[in-house]
Structure formats: C-alpha cells, structure tokens
Design a protein around this motif. Structure first.
Motif, PDB file in Angstrom:
ATOM      1  N   TRP A 205      23.429   2.519  14.032  1.00 10.74           N
ATOM      2  CA  TRP A 205      22.475   1.919  13.096  1.00 10.74           C
ATOM      3  C   TRP A 205      21.745   2.980  12.278  1.00 10.74           C
ATOM      4  N   ALA A 206      21.638   4.192  12.787  1.00  9.12           N
ATOM      5  CA  ALA A 206      20.948   5.268  12.059  1.00  9.12           C
ATOM      6  C   ALA A 206      21.882   6.036  11.128  1.00  9.12           C
ATOM      7  N   ALA A 207      23.155   5.665  11.103  1.00 11.88           N
ATOM      8  CA  ALA A 207      24.132   6.401  10.294  1.00 11.88           C
ATOM      9  C   ALA A 207      24.023   6.008   8.817  1.00 11.88           C
ATOM     10  N   PRO A 208      24.382   6.928   7.908  1.00 16.39           N
ATOM     11  CA  PRO A 208      24.285   6.630   6.459  1.00 16.39           C
ATOM     12  C   PRO A 208      25.136   5.451   6.022  1.00 16.39           C
ATOM     13  N   TYR A 209      26.333   5.271   6.650  1.00 16.95           N
ATOM     14  CA  TYR A 209      27.198   4.182   6.178  1.00 16.95           C
ATOM     15  C   TYR A 209      26.579   2.814   6.435  1.00 16.95           C
ATOM     16  N   GLU A 211      23.254   2.220   6.177  1.00 23.11           N
ATOM     17  CA  GLU A 211      22.302   2.053   5.077  1.00 23.11           C
ATOM     18  C   GLU A 211      23.030   1.664   3.800  1.00 23.11           C
ATOM     19  N   THR A 212      24.208   2.242   3.600  1.00 23.72           N
ATOM     20  CA  THR A 212      24.985   1.896   2.410  1.00 23.72           C
ATOM     21  C   THR A 212      25.426   0.439   2.449  1.00 23.72           C
ATOM     22  N   HIS A 227      30.736  -3.007  11.487  1.00 22.06           N
ATOM     23  CA  HIS A 227      30.613  -1.538  11.440  1.00 22.06           C
ATOM     24  C   HIS A 227      30.074  -0.954  12.750  1.00 22.06           C
TER      25      HIS A 227
END
Length: 317
Positions: A205-209, A211-212, A227
């Motif tokens: 959940w903290a990964a950039p993808y 947020e994208t 994801h």
C-alpha cells in the motif's frame, strides 16, 4: 529452464535421502530393543525370554550390522518396497495407504480454511481505513500462533461437542466429524499466513504504483484485489512448504485429541512400539510430500514474478 528444474529435482532427492538417513540413525541410537518391545507387548508385560528375543532379532534382520540394515532398507525404498511392519507383519505401504486418505482429507480441509482465513484477515486489516479496527485485526494473528493446538482442540470439544452437541467429538464418520479437527489445525496456520500477508500488504500500500492506481481513479477494493494482494502473495507462497510440514506434524496431535484414524495415529503407534520400517516409511512419505510441495512452489515463482526467473538468477550469479 530445464537446468533450473533438474537442479530443483536433485535438491529434492538430497532432502529425501537426508531425511531417511537421519531417521534411521536416530532410531538405532535409541537404547531400547524392538524385538524385546514386541515380545513384551505380546505377553502383556510378563517378561521376555532371551532365546525368543534372539530368534526374533534374527528373523527381522536386526542381528545384522546397522550399516547393512541401512543399505538394505535404502535399496528397498529406492525400488518402492518400504518393508514389513515389525509389530503387525503387514506391508508398510499398505498401512500407509490405509491411513493416508483420512489425513489427506483432514489436512486438505485445514489448509483451505487456513488460506481463506489468513487471506481474509490480512486483506480486511489492510483495506480498512479505521486504525482501531486495523489494530484489532492485526492483534489476532499473534494470539492464534501462541495458543497451543491441543488446547484449542480441547476447548472446541468442550464448547461444540459436549455443551452444544453440534459436531461429533470423536471418529471419522462423515463431514461433520472433520470440522473441529480441521479448525483446530487451521487456526495457527491461518494466523501465520495472516501475519506474513499483512506485512506484505502494508508495504504494497505504501508503494508508488498504488498511489498511481488511486490517482487514476481505481477504488481501494480494486487496488487491494488487483495490485496489493498479488504482490504480497510471494512471501506467503514461500511459507506453503513449511505449512504443509506443520500440517502433518499437527495431525499427530489433532488425530490423537479427536481419536481419528490416520497418519498421525499410525506415527504414534509406530514410534511407541519402535516399529522401524513403519517409522521410516512414514518419514519418507512425509518428506516426499514436503519436497514435492516446495518443488512446485519453486517452479511457480517465475510464473508469478518474472524477476525471480532462472535467467535472472544466472545474471545475479
């Protein structure tokens, strides 16, 4: 890819050989004598005639050197002959074949419950926006791991068999008799899966993808399913081989608590009577299940995550 598969198969064969050898050595280091145990059980504890014990050792081949016995047992096992039980005189393969289906049903159902329960708990804790609910859900897995399996079984028996006669307390008859033993086995394994999955999901959940994906308008449920869960599944998949081993070990306790016939009860009786061929056969079958599951996990890695494929492993080397 062929070289990768052959290396994994070779490693699995080494594990099988090591399990067989270590078990054989441990059994022969025990101070007791299988022939004396058998004769003593036959007389109801009334003493053993030394001449009869010597004759029985000769008949069972126990008068040979341990190395000769090891080579003979290993050669027979390599051809699929697991020998004959010292205690009953029945072929070991027949005894295992009679016990294995019940244990396979129990462990298969317990594994299903563990995976569904662990995945559901970790996903709920990861998906919710409430910090209190998340904290409450994440506190459950350590509790499930810490509680002893036999204690869980006894509590379930007391509540759902004796006070509320919902499920039978003992026996192998019908699906209802499978529920309490399977739940008992599944609780600690489900807690372990939930712990590993929850940690992976928090990192995902903290990964950039993520947020994208959210910025593109995807809902939290879609991000969770499409994801987060997929990327957090690899560490849990690694646990699968260990979990299968724990299932077989836990079956010994659970089948004793619920008086079920199966693999665990056969292990208990064979160890008690020091029935060496049966113990060796059981260890070999358990090790075979363990290495096959781990081999399948190894082969599944490149399919789930191409970064773990054999070509990249060669580059890293």
């Amino acid at each position: 890819m062929t070289t990768y598969v052959l290396r994994r198969v070779a490693a699995a064969l080494v594990v099988l050989l090591a399990a067989f050898t270590v078990t054989f050595v441990v059994l022969y280091l025990l101070p007791s004598d299988p022939a004396s145990i058998m004769l003593d059980a036959g007389t109801g504890g009334g003493g053993v005639d030394p001449a009869q014990a010597e004759a029985l050792r000769d008949r069972l081949g126990l008068d040979q050197s341990p190395f000769q016995q090891y080579l003979q047992a290993l050669g027979n096992a390599a051809t699929g002959d697991l020998g004959t039980s010292f205690a009953s005189g029945a072929p070991v393969a027949t005894l295992i074949g009679q016990a294995l289906p019940e244990t396979a049903r129990l462990t298969g159902f317990a594994l299903l419950l563990a995976v569904v329960g662990g995945l559901g708990l970790a996903s709920s804790a990861s998906w919710t926006r409430s910090s209190r609910l998340r904290g409450l859900l994440l506190a459950l897995p350590p509790l499930g791991v810490a509680v002893p399996t036999f204690w869980v079984g006894l509590v379930l028996l007391q509540l759902l068999s004796f006070r509320l006669p919902v499920f039978p307390a003992v026996g192998n008859q019908g699906f209802a008799s499978l529920v309490l033993p399977a739940v008992t086995l599944a609780i600690p394994l489900s807690a372990t899966i939930a712990q590993v999955l929850a940690q992976g999901m928090r990192a995902a959940w903290a990964a950039p993808y993520v947020e994208t994906a959210l910025a593109k308008g995807a809902t939290r449920t879609r991000v969770q399913l499409r994801h987060v869960t997929r990327n957090a599944a690899l560490p849990a998949l690694t646990l699968l081989g260990v979990i299968v081993g724990n299932l077989l070990a836990g079956a010994v306790v659970v089948e004793t608590v619920f008086s079920r016939q199966g693999f665990g009860r056969l292990v208990q009786s064979a160890v008690t009577s020091q029935d060496i061929p049966v113990v060796l056969g059981l260890v070999l079958v358990a090790a075979l299940v363990f290495v096959v599951v781990n081999l399948l996990v190894d082969l599944a890695y490149p399919l789930l995550d191409p970064r773990t494929g054999p070509h990249l492993a060669r580059k890293a080397a």
